[in-house]
Design an enzyme around this catalytic site. Structure first.
Site, PDB file in Angstrom:
ATOM      1  N   HIS A 109      -2.697   6.429   4.748  1.00 32.56           N
ATOM      2  CA  HIS A 109      -1.248   6.554   4.879  1.00 32.56           C
ATOM      3  C   HIS A 109      -0.786   7.923   4.378  1.00 32.56           C
ATOM      4  CE1 HIS A 109      -1.146   2.480   5.993  1.00 32.56           C
ATOM      5  NE2 HIS A 109      -0.543   1.936   4.955  1.00 32.56           N
ATOM      6  N   CYS A 161       0.818  -1.221   0.000  1.00 36.04           N
ATOM      7  CA  CYS A 161       0.000   0.000   0.000  1.00 36.04           C
ATOM      8  C   CYS A 161       0.849   1.268   0.000  1.00 36.04           C
ATOM      9  CB  CYS A 161      -0.958  -0.008   1.184  1.00 36.04           C
ATOM     10  SG  CYS A 161      -0.205  -0.427   2.767  1.00 36.04           S
TER      11      CYS A 161
END
Length: 343
Positions: A242, A130
Site C-alpha cells: 500500500h 492495514c
C-alpha cells in the site's frame, strides 16, 4: 520459556504470512497449531524452512491451555470463535475488523500505543486496518513533536488487501488484456487491470466508504481522539504494498529538520527521502520488508503548520501479520502472556 500458539485462518494469505513471520522472528514457540475451516482441514502449511503443519478444523478445536491465538479468518468467523478462545484463557489477537471499535478491546500498533495491550479485559486485542497501521506509524513521531490537528490522506491500495481472489482477478485481467479477452469484474466493482478504483468496502450514508471511515476512527482510537482525518481510499493494480499520500496540519509550527530527525529515529520507520530521480520508495520495493517507508517529505505552504509525505508498506506483512506478531511480542515483554497469565 516457549508458548503454545494457534494460527486461525492459516490457509489464507495473512495466515500463511503469520506463520512465516513467527518463524523468521524466532517467536518462542513450544507448540503451534494451524486452524481453518472444515473444507481446509487436512491441508498442509509451512512453518519455517523444515516444518509442515497439517491444518486442523477450527470448529472442533479446544483452546484451553493455549497461550495466544492469532486470528485472520474473516469477521464472521472471528465473531464466533474469538470469544470462545478468549473465554478458554487464550489471548486472541484478531486481524479482522469485527472487534476494532469495541470500547473494551484495545486497538494496537506496538510502535504507537504498546501499553494499550494492558487494557485487554476480554482477552481480545484487535489489529488495525492495514492502511491505518502504516499511516499511524509514520504519524506518531510527528505528533509527538508538533501535535496533529488534521490529516488528509489518499491511499493507493494493493489488491492483496482483497485477498487471494483480488490478486487472481488482477492477474487474469492483465493477462487477458494481451489476448483480447474481456475483463470480467467479480472481486471489484470495475476493471482493476490498468485502472484505479476509488471504492474500497461499502458506501456509507455520508458518501464515504467504510475503508475511509476505518482510517478516521481507528487513527483517533490509536493515536489521539482529537485528530480529524479525511481519507480517500483507492484500489490500484498493484499486487502487494500500500502507498499513501499524506497531508498533515499541526497545532505548532513545523521544523522540517526536526521532522526528518524524528522520522529517522522512529521505530518501524525508514526515512528514504532524496530529492532526485528514484530518491523515494515505491510499493514493489517494500514487499517482504518490515518497515514503513517515508519519502517526499516537504512543507505544505497551503495550510498553517502543514507537512506532506509519501509512505509505503507491505500490507500483508506490517499491515497484518507482522503487527499481530509484534503485539504478542509486546505482551511477552510486559509479562502478560503465558500459563501464569491465563484467565
Amino acid at each position: 520459556m516457549g508458548y503454545r500458539v494457534a494460527v486461525v485462518g492459516a490457509t489464507g494469505a495473512v495466515g500463511r504470512e503469520i506463520l512465516k513471520t513467527l518463524a523468521e522472528r524466532r517467536f518462542p514457540v513450544d507448540d503451534i497449531v494451524a486452524l481453518a475451516s472444515a473444507r481446509s482441514a487436512g491441508q498442509e502449511v509451512s512453518f519455517g524452512e523444515n516444518r509442515v503443519l497439517k491444518v486442523r478444523n477450527l470448529e472442533h478445536f479446544d483452546f484451553t491451555g493455549w497461550d495466544v491465538a492469532l486470528f485472520s479468518p474473516g469477521g464472521k468467523v472471528s465473531a464466533m470463535y474469538a470469544p470462545r478462545a478468549a473465554k478458554a484463557g487464550c489471548v486472541v489477537i484478531d486481524n479482522t475488523s469485527h472487534f476494532r471499535m469495541e470500547p473494551d478491546v484495545p486497538l494496537v500498533v506496538p510502535e504507537v500505543n504498546p501499553n494499550d495491550v494492558k487494557k485487554a479485559k476480554r482477552n481480545i486485542i484487535a489489529n488495525p486496518n492495514c492502511s491505518t497501521i502504516q499511516m499511524v506509524v509514520a504519524l506518531k513521531p510527528l505528533h509527538d513533536l508538533f501535535t496533529i490537528r488534521r490529516v488528509v490522506v489518499a491511499t493507493y491500495q494493493a489488491v492483496a488487501g482483497a485477498g487471494k481472489g483480488g490478486m487472481d482477478e488482477l492477474f487474469t485481467q492483465t493477462r487477458g488484456s494481451f489476448v483480447g479477452d474481456p475483463a470480467q469484474a467479480e472481486q471489484f466493482t470495475k476493471q482493476i487491470a490498468f485502472n484505479c478504483i476509488p471504492h474500497i468496502d461499502r458506501f456509507m450514508d455520508d458518501g464515504a466508504t467504510k475503508e475511509e471511515w476505518k482510517m478516521a476512527v481507528e487513527t483517533r482510537k490509536i493515536l489521539d481522539p482529537d485528530i480529524a482525518v479525511f481519507a480517500t481510499c483507492v484500489r490500484v493494480p498493484v499486487f502487494i504494498g500500500h502507498a499513501e499520500a499524506v497531508s498533515v496540519e499541526f497545532e505548532e509550527p513545523v521544523d522540517l529538520a526536526r521532522a526528518r530527525e524524528a522520522l529517522r529515529e522512529a521505530t518501524g520507520v525508514v526515512l528514504h527521502d532524496k530529492r532526485e530521480d528514484g530518491g523515494y520508495v515505491t510499493p514493489v520495493e517494500a514487499v517482504g520488508e518490515d518497515a514503513t517507508y517515508v519519502s517526499r517529505l516537504r512543507i505544505d505552504p497551503t495550510v498553517p503548520n502543514g507537512l506532506g509525505f509519501w509512505c509505503v508498506s507491505d500490507n500483508l506483512r506490517k499491515g497484518a501479520a507482522l503487527n499481530a506478531v509484534q503485539i504478542a511480542e509486546t505482551m511477552i515483554a510486559l509479562d502478560l502472556l503465558g500459563p501464569g497469565r491465563r484467565a
